[in-house]
Design a protein around this motif. Structure first.
Motif, short mmCIF file in Angstrom:
data_model
loop_
_atom_site.label_atom_id
_atom_site.label_comp_id
_atom_site.label_asym_id
_atom_site.label_seq_id
_atom_site.Cartn_x
_atom_site.Cartn_y
_atom_site.Cartn_z
N LEU A 138 0.82 -1.21 0.00
CA LEU A 138 0.00 0.00 0.00
C LEU A 138 0.86 1.27 0.00
N LEU A 139 1.93 1.28 0.76
CA LEU A 139 2.78 2.47 0.82
C LEU A 139 3.56 2.70 -0.47
N LYS A 140 3.68 1.65 -1.28
CA LYS A 140 4.31 1.80 -2.59
C LYS A 140 3.38 2.44 -3.60
N ASP A 141 2.07 2.38 -3.34
CA ASP A 141 1.08 2.92 -4.28
C ASP A 141 1.25 4.44 -4.38
N PRO A 142 1.42 5.00 -5.57
CA PRO A 142 1.65 6.46 -5.71
C PRO A 142 0.45 7.30 -5.28
N ASN A 143 -0.74 6.68 -5.23
CA ASN A 143 -1.93 7.44 -4.83
C ASN A 143 -2.07 7.57 -3.32
N VAL A 144 -1.31 6.78 -2.59
CA VAL A 144 -1.45 6.70 -1.13
C VAL A 144 -0.40 7.58 -0.45
N GLY A 145 -0.87 8.51 0.40
CA GLY A 145 0.05 9.40 1.12
C GLY A 145 0.35 8.94 2.53
N GLY A 146 -0.49 8.07 3.08
CA GLY A 146 -0.29 7.58 4.45
C GLY A 146 -1.17 6.38 4.69
N LEU A 147 -0.92 5.66 5.80
CA LEU A 147 -1.63 4.41 6.07
C LEU A 147 -2.19 4.40 7.48
N LEU A 148 -3.46 4.02 7.59
CA LEU A 148 -4.12 3.80 8.87
C LEU A 148 -4.42 2.31 8.99
N ILE A 149 -3.84 1.67 10.01
CA ILE A 149 -4.09 0.26 10.27
C ILE A 149 -5.05 0.16 11.45
N VAL A 150 -6.16 -0.56 11.29
CA VAL A 150 -7.19 -0.63 12.34
C VAL A 150 -7.51 -2.08 12.66
N GLY A 151 -7.74 -2.33 13.95
CA GLY A 151 -8.17 -3.67 14.33
C GLY A 151 -7.47 -4.23 15.54
N LEU A 152 -6.90 -5.45 15.40
CA LEU A 152 -6.43 -6.22 16.54
C LEU A 152 -4.92 -6.30 16.65
N PHE A 153 -4.18 -5.61 15.79
CA PHE A 153 -2.72 -5.79 15.80
C PHE A 153 -2.16 -5.52 17.20
#
Length: 710
Positions: free
Chosen positions: A368-383
């Motif tokens: 996802l972070l390699k995708d040129p359209n994506v500026g940042g990542l939100l991970i949600v859940g149980l990690f």
């Protein structure tokens, strides 16, 4: 100059005590226990030794030079003690005592006396009415809060309890801490903007966290914040928005809170991240101090459950954040590692794909972070809780994923924010994320707020050149004929320009005004009306009658010569009855504007920020809907556009039910003209253009009032 205070290498404790309940004892004990690297000089004429340190009879008796004094004695003793400090060459003092302007007139007199003494003897003041200050780097703890965590956030706070709350939260979260804490207190001497200037140049400070109840120099604060936010983020919570909150702020710090609408818009324009919920304050500061900003307002969501993914998408959408389409290559790579049931559009739901191997989170994040359209990542859940929820053996996979996620932020220069139901368990995978400065929250709402702050700060950095710096070039664009109009009013001892004078002034700067002239007789009124195509309006012209309608001084919808004659006579009669001593200059004859959307534009002098401008729907709608925005002047073209967009009624300007839209370009230009007028003529205190008629093509100022400063 602040360096000698905030990085003091020696401290005098004036009011030192052997009583463990006294501040003069606690300060020395804390400095010793926390390993302050400088010299400590207790001052008390009644003691010889305190906590193993020689006690000095007075400040002047200290044999060495001293950088800073902590004064713990009552308010009435402060002025004379500052004289002693100044004569000793002490650069600054932390004034703990309350009892100054927050207590009223007598307290204000004492505060004035204190300031006179401080300025005369060259002593800078932190406070008064402060909980103190801490330099975490040198362990100079003049507050007494033990084990305050070190980090890279500078904290400026006008409440000791709020400071304790934030420091305690940092202790619990265990990820981030502070470089400095300064209890600003009444801000009598050193102002907020001076602290900003210092922290903006401090290499150890990565972000500045502020709790503000009131400030005494809002304009200079905005100017400094505008410069500081290009280097590092400022996160601010301002209390005192409600009437009761304002009263509390005034009694607590002696500061009057500014108009909340003006303040919030001004802070945001300066690039400050404004927080409205106190539980978001530290997490946002922690995020901005550790993660790179998002510069394209576009975020990917990675979730291990559809519910969290949907809620996160809704929350980010409410903040105006885009969830961009993932490229086909990104989706293809995700499909290769996730089960068939997984959703590989944004938000990405792994659909159980991490249940047996949580390290899949890191694989997905890398894609996802390699995708040129994506500026940042939100991970949600149980990690961080897979080893708790399912099986201990999964903890190893989570730890491996945490290492990889932490390294990704550095290599991709894109942020990761983590929401975890198991954040409070502080499992080893969660601790590892903290080691890599990835923020983890157990609240999905707070996690999304942190992402929104990264986007907002990214926008600040990318749009910096389009913003105004809050500086005026006074008089630079003034017109000689405009100055003459103001001087004429001054020569007649008038503070209010007559309506036609006000219109002449704004017309000189390019504002479109309806063509009107002053008739000094009934015959002139008829002649002028006949030269106008269509119906006309007659209004009284008198420096002694400001509210023309109240005096019966306005007649509208006049069509025939007989209408004009009758209206002229009635207006003069009404004016004389309203104020027999009024100086009547004649009657203004104007074309009747019958179509268009009424808007209002006004300016005033705000006590905190100086000249501000207001825009919104005009006529009776301004009272009913109160749909207006306030912005600090001067404004830029971008600001003018934002002002219009910020109103709820902005959708009307685009046209509704198939109707053509209104001329926003002309409206924006008029806002900029108003900004130029205030910058050109510093004599103007208030300006009111109401109504302004906005059409599908063009705009027309129908009525104008300008009030000059005393």
């Amino acid at each position: 100059m602040l360096k000698k205070l905030l990085d003091a290498t020696s401290v005098a404790i004036i009011g030192a005590s052997k009583n463990p309940t006294k501040r003069g004892y606690q300060a020395i004990k804390t400095l010793q226990e926390e390993g302050y690297e400088g010299d400590i000089f207790p001052v008390n004429p009644k003691e010889d030794v305190i906590l193993g340190l020689k006690c000095h009879e007075s400040v002047s008796a200290i044999p060495q030079s001293v950088d800073l004094a902590l004064i713990t004695t009552p308010a009435r003793t402060i002025p004379s003690l500052l004289k002693e400090c100044g004569e000793k060459g002490i650069a600054g003092a932390v004034i703990i005592a309350g009892g100054f302007r927050e207590l009223g007139e007598h307290g204000q007199e004492l505060e004035n006396e204190m300031l006179v003494s401080a300025k005369k003897y060259g002593v800078r003041l932190i406070g008064p009415n402060t909980s103190g200050m801490i330099n975490m780097k040198s362990n100079m703890n003049l507050v007494g809060i033990k084990n305050a965590p070190k980090g890279n956030i500078a904290l400026l706070c006008q409440s000791g309890n709020m400071a304790l709350t934030l420091i305690t939260e940092a202790m619990i979260r265990k990820h981030e801490g502070f470089t400095y804490y300064v209890g600003v207190g009444n801000e009598s001497d050193i102002k907020f903007h001076e602290y900003l200037d210092y922290f903006s140049n401090d290499p150890a400070t990565k972000s500045i966290l502020m709790y503000v109840e009131g400030m005494s120099n809002g304009r200079e604060f905005l100017q400094q914040a505008y410069q500081t936010t290009t280097k590092k983020p400022i996160i601010l919570l301002k209390s005192g928005r409600s009437d009761s909150g304002k009263k509390s702020a005034g009694s607590h710090t002696g500061s009057l809170a500014g108009m909340s609408e003006v303040a919030k818009a001004a802070f945001e324009r300066a690039g400050i991240i404004v927080i409205e919920n106190s539980d978001e304050l530290f997490p946002v500061a922690e995020t901005l101090s550790s993660q790179p900003p998002i510069k394209n307002n576009s975020v990917a969501i990675l979730a291990d459950g559809g519910g969290h993914a949907t809620i996160a998408a809704d929350l980010l959408s409410d903040y105006g954040i885009k969830l961009p389409n993932l490229t086909s290559q990104t989706q293809k790579k995700l499909k290769e590692i996730l089960p068939n049931a997984a959703s590989v559009v944004n938000p990405v739901d792994v659909a159980g794909g991490t249940d047996s191997d949580p390290s899949i989170f890191a694989d997905c994040a890398r894609i996802l972070l390699k995708d040129p359209n994506v500026g940042g990542l939100l991970i949600v859940g149980l990690f961080g809780g897979y080893g708790i929820r399912f099986d201990k053996s999964l903890t190893f996979a989570e730890e491996e994923a945490a290492h990889r996620l932490g390294k990704m932020v550095k290599t991709k220069n894109k942020p990761i924010v983590m929401h975890s139901l198991y954040s409070s368990y502080n499992s080893h995978p969660i601790q590892l994320l903290g080691y890599y400065d990835i923020p983890v929250n157990d609240s999905l709402d707070i996690s999304c707020k942190c992402i929104a702050a990264l986007c907002e700060y990214g926008d600040t950095l990318t749009s910096y050149q389009a913003k105004t710096n809050f500086l005026f070039n006074w008089g630079a664009k003034a017109k000689k004929s405009g100055v003459d109009i103001i001087n004429k009013a001054r020569s007649e001892n008038r503070r209010v320009l007559l309506e036609h004078e006000a219109k002449q002034l704004i017309k000189m700067h390019g504002a479109p005004v309806c063509g009107d002239t002053v008739a000094e007789s009934e015959e002139q009124a008829v002649k002028m009306a006949n030269s106008i195509n269509g119906k006309v309006v007659l209004k009284i012209v008198s420096p002694d009658i400001l509210h023309k309608s109240d005096a019966g001084g306005v007649k509208v919808d006049l069509e025939t010569e007989e209408d004009v004659r009758s209206a002229y006579q009635k207006i003069i009669e009404n004016a004389k009855n309203y104020n027999p001593d009024a100086d009547i200059r004649g009657v203004l004859v104007s074309p009747m504007v019958t179509s268009g959307l009424e808007v209002i534009i006004g300016t005033k002098i705000d006590d905190l920020f100086g000249p501000v401008i207001m825009y919104g729907l005009g006529g009776i709608m301004v009272e009913i809907m109160k749909d207006v925005t306030f912005w600090v002047l001067p404004i830029s073209e971008r600001s003018a556009r934002k002002m219009i967009e910020k109103t709820r009624s902005s959708v009307i300007l685009d046209g509704v039910r198939g109707q053509p839209g209104y001329d926003k370009k002309a409206l924006k230009k008029l806002l900029l003209i108003c900004s130029e007028l205030i910058e050109s003529y510093p004599e103007i205190e208030e300006m009111d253009l109401n109504p302004v008629i906005l059409n599908h093509q063009g705009v027309n100022v129908v009525d104008a009032r300008i009030i000059l400063k005393k």
